[in-house]
Design an enzyme around this catalytic site. Structure first.
Site, mmCIF file in Angstrom:
data_model
loop_
_atom_site.group_PDB
_atom_site.id
_atom_site.type_symbol
_atom_site.label_atom_id
_atom_site.label_comp_id
_atom_site.label_asym_id
_atom_site.label_seq_id
_atom_site.Cartn_x
_atom_site.Cartn_y
_atom_site.Cartn_z
ATOM 1 N N ASP A 402 0.937 -1.268 -0.014
ATOM 2 C CA ASP A 402 0.178 0.049 0.017
ATOM 3 C C ASP A 402 0.834 1.277 0.123
ATOM 4 O O ASP A 402 1.972 1.261 0.416
ATOM 5 C CB ASP A 402 -0.745 -0.017 1.244
ATOM 6 C CG ASP A 402 -1.852 1.111 1.340
ATOM 7 O OD1 ASP A 402 -2.755 1.321 0.350
ATOM 8 O OD2 ASP A 402 -1.704 2.047 2.320
ATOM 9 N N GLU A 455 1.236 -0.541 -5.018
ATOM 10 C CA GLU A 455 0.202 0.557 -5.287
ATOM 11 C C GLU A 455 1.154 1.983 -5.465
ATOM 12 O O GLU A 455 1.256 2.502 -4.631
ATOM 13 C CB GLU A 455 -0.539 0.749 -4.317
ATOM 14 C CG GLU A 455 -1.933 1.696 -4.650
ATOM 15 C CD GLU A 455 -2.475 2.616 -3.472
ATOM 16 O OE1 GLU A 455 -3.321 3.184 -3.778
ATOM 17 O OE2 GLU A 455 -2.029 2.327 -2.336
#
Length: 722
Positions: A402, A455
């Site tokens: 993330d 990401e």
């Protein structure tokens, strides 16, 4: 009073083992000392009462030197001051150090890849005595103690041993059983006391509790050996990969609001995903976190699967069942930041430890979170070991990392003057870059075939390229550009789409610069962005037709696929973590038919190499015509490794049928519709080509042959030569 006694009594002794436990006497004998503030009296079994040292809660007894008849860890009995009951005990200060010197060295170097096996709490036996070994990293403090119900949360009763200058403290406490709650009490260098959960705790109690739990050693017997062996040879670059992203706590809920357990998800989720022909699921973070509304992205227990859904072995069984069913499991992993909750990592010793001390590097003002100090060996070790932990202990097949962009740039989401340049004056976070490269190298070195997926929302180069050629070493990267451009396009009224045609075609400029995943994730259906179905323009019928078309384009475009739960049946409302999905909608034909489209798209993507073999390679894609902006039509070829393995795809982004629409094709014979998103079966108008399309010997668009087709409104055709 003896200075050692005074400091032990007050809870300020830096090394309690220097006074407690066995110690030689000048005349050659041995004295055993123990500290028990709750005891009225203490006796050594077989040797009588110990002597209370005046004015203290310390007891001692002169005993023969440890032998077979007088063991190293003599049994004690002590009488409770309040109730007068007698209890059995063994003094924890008679045990030698348990953490090995090599472990300490590797921890200090940041190269202990299995740190969870050393730090944290571990139910074990030492010298035949059953208990729990505790170990924690807390440098530059005066004392660390284990506290819990077993010692009335009194930090004086079980102070730990410090291991030189490593910053590691440890103690083996006899009699502490699996399931015992505990925390660490830290007396820092400023004489302030802080109480913290265990950073390496492998189990935590259910929120709102914030206590760590002595974990059960897993007894789980894995059934997925064939899957793991095949994973080591997984040619993911050329294999289909369609991912169903979900939040386990809101996929389904019980009527009373209780979460589905891993056991219940095994029984319901796995058949559901299998029926839709997905190859993988991606779980939003399942590490322990205090706040449901954080979706799991503000982690307080990096090594503890959340208690919300069951035990760690329940989670193992869920992953195992996925593998047996042929489904891979990806996990969201959050090394970019952590919350400020005072019971967890934040200011762990009362001062910054896991976070960077300078707030210009150590804090996300926008998110209200703290940033790891990636340049500190022990912190880097904590995170890399954690990545390996989820793969090793739970057989996770990949980590979606993330917020990578926030790690790469020192000025991420900061105004001028709010960030600190690197040593070369630049904005790149050199320590975080080194960490990501090392993490990827280590993970792929230990676990071939396991994926790491970034990401990353910027144009940072070579995110998914090997470290040895200057890349970050990720397997894949989310294609945020494709997602943003194409959602912007599909939300346009069809009458205006011809003015935005480049939003569909621009991605081919960079589509093969990285190994891309095309994400339609949870982030796109929250915060007033509207659900996937609600984004679609037009009336009720057109909204569904647009979404069917958009999903077909998702699968026609090169790249691995990801779709968030609820989007497969057209949830109208935005995702709400407090509620389950609107499952009642699937009883309506239009919503259920949307699932049929996804089921068939996944099946075609899985079964036809033309749709997946060259997901990361320009050899797998060719425009037939990308210039028909006036009619908002795209036509293209997807190509497999076999030259004859081709699929023709046409997409009509207007609600107007196009009759006798001619395109060039690469082969003579016939083409058949293998997918028409306007089929009545999918809730469409059943406009199409009756299944078969003859090839005509008319050169067109650089091809020697061509076909005339009927393009249904707001629909996609997938054509295969036959």
């Amino acid at each position: 009073m003896n200075e050692n006694l005074r400091r032990i009594q007050q809870g300020t002794h830096h090394d309690p083992f220097d006074w407690l436990g066995w110690h030689p006497l000048p005349d050659g004998g041995q004295v055993l000392r123990t500290f028990m503030p709750a005891a009225e009296a203490v006796e050594v079994v077989g040797h009588g009462l110990m002597t209370r040292l005046e004015g203290t809660d310390c007891f001692e007894a002169r005993l023969p030197s440890p032998t077979d008849s007088a063991p190293s860890h003599p049994a004690l009995r002590w009488q409770d001051k309040q109730a007068g009951n007698w209890h059995d005990a063994v003094c924890p200060y008679t045990f030698p150090p348990q953490v090995g010197d090599l472990d300490l060295h590797l921890l200090g170097q940041g190269r202990h890849h299995h740190a969870w096996k050393v730090l944290g709490s571990h139910f074990t036996s030492v010298d035949g005595v059953i208990g729990t070994l505790f170990a924690v990293w807390a440098p530059a403090v005066k004392r660390v103690s284990v506290i819990g119900d077993f010692n009335a949360w009194d930090g004086r009763r079980h102070p730990m041993r410090v291991r030189g200058d490593s910053g590691v403290w440890e103690i083996f406490i006899p009699g502490i059983a699996v399931g015992t709650s505990y925390k660490y009490e830290i007396l820092n260098r400023h004489d302030a006391i802080v109480v913290k959960t265990d950073p390496y705790a492998q189990q935590m109690f259910m929120r709102p509790e914030t206590t760590s739990r002595v974990p059960t050693d897993t007894l789980y017997f894995w059934q997925d050996s064939a899957w793991i062996a095949a994973r080591e040879q997984f040619d993911w670059q050329h294999q289909p990969m369609s991912v169903y992203e979900l939040h386990p706590g809101s996929w389904r809920k019980h009527p009373d609001g209780r979460f589905y357990s891993w056991v219940e998800l095994t029984e319901t989720l796995i058949p559901y995903v299998t029926d839709l022909n997905y190859t993988h699921i991606e779980l939003m973070p399942v590490a322990e976190h205090p706040l449901d509304e954080s979706w799991g992205y503000q982690v307080s227990g990096y090594y503890a699967p959340t208690a919300r859904y069951g035990t760690p072995d329940d989670f193992r069984a869920f992953v195992d069942a996925c593998h047996v069913a042929g489904i891979g499991v990806l996990l969201d992993w959050v090394p970019a930041h952590f919350p400020k909750d005072d019971f967890a990592l934040a200011k762990f010793t009362g001062e910054p430890l896991y976070e960077h001390a300078d707030p210009r590097r150590g804090e996300h003002q926008d998110w209200g979170t703290l940033i790891f100090d990636f340049g500190r060996n022990e912190v880097k070790n904590f995170l890399i070991s954690n990545a390996l932990y989820w793969i090793d202990e739970f057989h996770i097949d990949g980590l979606r990392v993330d917020a990578v962009a926030s790690m790469l740039y020192l000025d991420y989401s900061r105004k001028a003057g709010e960030w600190l340049p690197n040593q070369y004056g630049g904005r790149e976070n050199i320590e975080a870059i080194a960490f990501l490269r090392e993490m990827n190298t280590v993970v792929h070195g230990y676990f071939p075939g396991v994926l790491t997926i970034a990401e990353e929302s910027t144009s940072w180069p070579a995110v998914s390229r090997p470290v040895e050629i200057g890349g970050l070493g990720f397997s894949m990267k989310w294609n945020m550009g494709w997602m943003n451009d194409n959602l912007k396009y599909i939300e346009q009224n069809p009458v205006h789409r011809k003015y935005h045609h480049n939003l569909l075609t621009f991605s081919q400029i960079y589509a093969y610069s990285e190994n891309f995943v095309l994400p339609l994730s949870h982030d796109e259906v929250v915060h007033l962005k509207r659900s996937m179905l609600d984004k679609m323009p037009g009336d009720y019928w057109q909204a569904f037709a647009n979404l069917r078309l958009f999903y077909a384009w998702h699968y026609a475009h090169p790249g691995k696929k990801l779709l968030f739960m609820g989007s497969e049946f057209g949830q109208w409302a935005e995702w709400n973590v407090k509620k389950e999905l609107d499952w009642a909608l699937v009883s309506f034909p239009a919503h259920d038919s949307l699932r049929h489209v996804l089921r068939d798209l996944n099946r075609l993507y899985r079964d036809l190499p033309a749709l997946h073999h060259y997901d990361f390679d320009g050899r797998g894609f060719q425009w037939i015509d990308c210039h028909d902006s006036d009619q908002s039509v795209l036509s293209l070829i997807r190509q497999g490794e076999n030259p004859d393995d081709k699929l023709i795809i046409l997409l009509n982004f207007t609600p107007v049928p196009r009759y006798a629409y001619r395109i060039g094709v690469p082969a003579a014979g016939h083409y058949r519709e293998v997918l028409n998103t306007d089929s009545e079966y999918y809730g469409g108008s059943n406009c199409g080509n009756a299944g078969m399309i003859p090839v005509q010997p008319h050169a067109w668009m650089g091809f020697e042959h061509s076909v005339e087709v009927t393009l249904p409104p707001l629909a996609a055709l997938f054509l295969q030569a036959c």
